[in-house]
Structures are given as structure tokens and as C-alpha cells.
Design a protein around this motif. Structure first.
Motif, PDB file in Angstrom:
ATOM      1  N   ALA A 111       8.845  -0.274  -2.676  1.00 60.35           N
ATOM      2  CA  ALA A 111       9.387  -0.682  -1.381  1.00 60.35           C
ATOM      3  C   ALA A 111       8.304  -0.761  -0.305  1.00 60.35           C
ATOM      4  N   ASP A 127      10.587  -8.271  -7.917  1.00 52.48           N
ATOM      5  CA  ASP A 127      10.650  -6.894  -8.403  1.00 52.48           C
ATOM      6  C   ASP A 127      11.034  -6.860  -9.878  1.00 52.48           C
ATOM      7  N   ASP A 134      12.148   2.306  -7.616  1.00 49.46           N
ATOM      8  CA  ASP A 134      12.018   2.754  -6.227  1.00 49.46           C
ATOM      9  C   ASP A 134      13.389   2.654  -5.569  1.00 49.46           C
ATOM     10  N   MET A 137      14.013   0.308  -2.556  1.00 52.33           N
ATOM     11  CA  MET A 137      13.738  -1.124  -2.607  1.00 52.33           C
ATOM     12  C   MET A 137      14.887  -1.971  -2.071  1.00 52.33           C
TER      13      MET A 137
END
Length: 288
Positions: A111, A127, A134, A137
Motif C-alpha cells: 500500500a 497488485d 497488505d 491496499m
């Protein structure tokens, strides 16, 4: 081979107020700011080299430049968040300044790296972990209000190929996306692009089963990205080297376009652009 593949699909992406036309398939160029990406010819060692390669990509017809500073090949070495930012952000800034019309995608599962990249001039977050590596994110993408490419993967790049197992890979990837899309919609994320994750936590058979059933993802009416470029699903199947996998890449790209893919993520832009042009002609002729 359905002629109406794209009729109901979302046709624009909002990249910082700039509406990007997605009505026809397009090409995303891979720019690796890493010393260990699986295809050695894709590695960039300096900002100057990255700018030179970006110019060639854009001239060849790439719509997106996807910049990654963390190699996600199987068994790749882990890179710290700080090092990833130090690799990625200067290149994003330089490309944004040198090519202000370029649409830049930041390839990261972190993130903070995503936010730093967007602030430096990137337009899209790509991503590989779809928020799984994460927990911040999704909320970060929602805050930034940028297009978000989410890929299917199990585990981490270091361990994803350790005996990946599925009852039905196509159904499981479909269910994975269904849940993720629901969460993102609740957070107000409007522009989502799906990537089934060919080569990520999947065996050779899993990859080809997923490609065989690729059209099921048209159900979501979202842009669909595929990445086969020079991957092991080609080299292992044909027993060839990565350097010899361009022809196989084109075959799989063509197949994916006919099944509904509309972004090809590639190392070889010119060949992918030609692939898109010819498939567009074929699909257009079928519509008449």
C-alpha cells in the motif's frame, strides 16, 4: 468465439481525471526495475535506460507502461519496502515528466509503495496479491481513487509454486474475484481490472485449464488483463528457452483475445500490437 464479447464491458478507465478508452483491446508494456526478473532482457539498470525503453514501447503502440521494482518470479528474493520505493519512484517521476501522456501502472502489492507511486505520477495500481499481502491496499486504492488491477495468486512469490492445489482452478479463481469485487465495490473503488494470474501458484495444467475457460470472467463485465509473455507455461510446454518464447506468447495472446481479454501485458510490444490489430479485424468481420 463470441462477437459480442465486449458489448457490456466497462469501456473507460478514469486515470486521475483522464478517461482512457478501453473499448478495444490494448497493450501494456513490462518495464522491470529489478536485477532478477525472469526474462533478463526486460531488466532496467538505470532511469536513463528505463526512459529509452519507454520511448520505444510508446512508439510501438503500448497504451500502458507497467513498472515493477519487485521481481515476482517463483522463488524471487524478497525486497524491502524502502528499496522498492527507492527503485520505483524515481523511474515513475522521470517517465511522467518525459512522457506526460503515458499511462503508468505501478506493479506493487504494498500500500505504501502504491501511494508513493501514485503521488510520483503513476495512474494505476497493479497488485499481484489482490490485497492479500497488505491489508491496507484496498483502503489505499479507495482513498486514491485510481484504477486497480487485481491478480489471482495463492501465497507469496517465494512459495507460490510449492505444490499449488485446486479442485477446479477456473471456479476457484472466479469465486476469488467475486468476493474481492464485492469488497472493493463496498469501499467505492470504481475501476477494477481482473488478471487471472497465469503462472502464479498454478501448474502447467492449471494454466491451460484457466485459459480454456477464460471467457467465464466476462461475467463480471470488467476489463480483463492477461500476462503470458515468455512464461514457463510456454517454455515448459515446448521445452524451449525464454528467449525463444515469443511465438508461443503470440499464440496464447491471440487465444485470450478471442475469449475476451482486452489488455495484453507483454515484453514485446510491437508483436502484441500487431496481434491486437489482426484479431480486431477478425472480430470486426464476424460482426457483419
Amino acid at each position: 468465439m463470441a462477437k459480442d464479447t465486449f458489448l457490456n464491458r466497462k469501456h473507460t478507465l478514469n486515470c486521475k481525471g483522464k478517461l482512457i478508452d478501453m473499448s478495444k483491446p490494448s497493450v501494456m508494456a513490462i518495464l522491470n526495475i529489478t536485477p532478477d526478473s525472469f526474462y533478463s532482457k526486460s531488466r532496467m539498470a538505470s532511469v536513463e535506460e528505463a526512459l529509452e525503453r519507454t520511448e520505444k514501447f510508446l512508439q510501438a503502440g503500448a497504451k500502458f507502461i507497467d513498472i515493477g521494482a519487485y521481481s515476482s518470479r517463483p522463488g524471487a528474493t524478497d525486497v524491502s519496502e524502502t528499496e522498492e520505493i527507492e527503485r520505483l519512484v524515481p523511474v515513475v517521476k522521470a517517465i511522467n515528466q518525459a512522457f506526460p501522456d503515458a499511462i503508468i501502472s505501478a506493479d506493487t502489492f504494498r500500500a505504501k509503495v502504491a501511494e508513493e507511486s501514485i503521488n510520483a505520477g503513476a495512474h494505476i495500481i497493479n497488485d499481484i496479491a489482490a490485497g492479500n499481502l497488505d491489508e491496507k491496499m484496498f483502503e489505499t486504492v479507495a482513498k486514491l481513487q485510481v484504477p486497480y488491477i487485481m491478480m489471482h495468486m495463492k501465497g507469496t512469490p517465494q512459495h507460490m509454486q510449492n505444490n499449488p492445489n485446486y479442485q477446479n482452478v477456473s471456479k476457484e479463481v472466479f469465486s476469488y474475484f467475486s468476493e474481492k469485487i464485492k469488497t472493493l465495490n463496498q469501499l467505492g473503488v470504481k475501476d477494477v481490472i481482473l488478471d487471472p494470474g497465469f503462472g502464479f501458484a498454478k501448474t502447467l495444467d492449471h494454466n491451460y485449464e484457466l485459459l480454456r475457460n477464460l471467457q467465464i470472467f466476462n461475467f463480471f463485465e470488467l476489463p480483463l488483463l492477461v500476462g503470458f509473455s515468455r512464461k514457463s507455461m510456454i517454455t515448459k510446454a515446448l521445452n524451449i528457452k525464454t528467449e525463444d518464447a515469443l511465438n508461443g506468447t503470440t499464440v496464447l495472446n491471440t487465444t485470450a483475445l478471442l475469449k475476451g481479454a482486452n489488455i495484453l501485458r507483454v515484453h514485446d510490444v510491437k508483436e502484441a500490437v500487431e496481434c491486437v490489430e489482426l484479431v480486431n479485424r477478425l472480430i470486426g468481420s464476424l460482426a457483419h
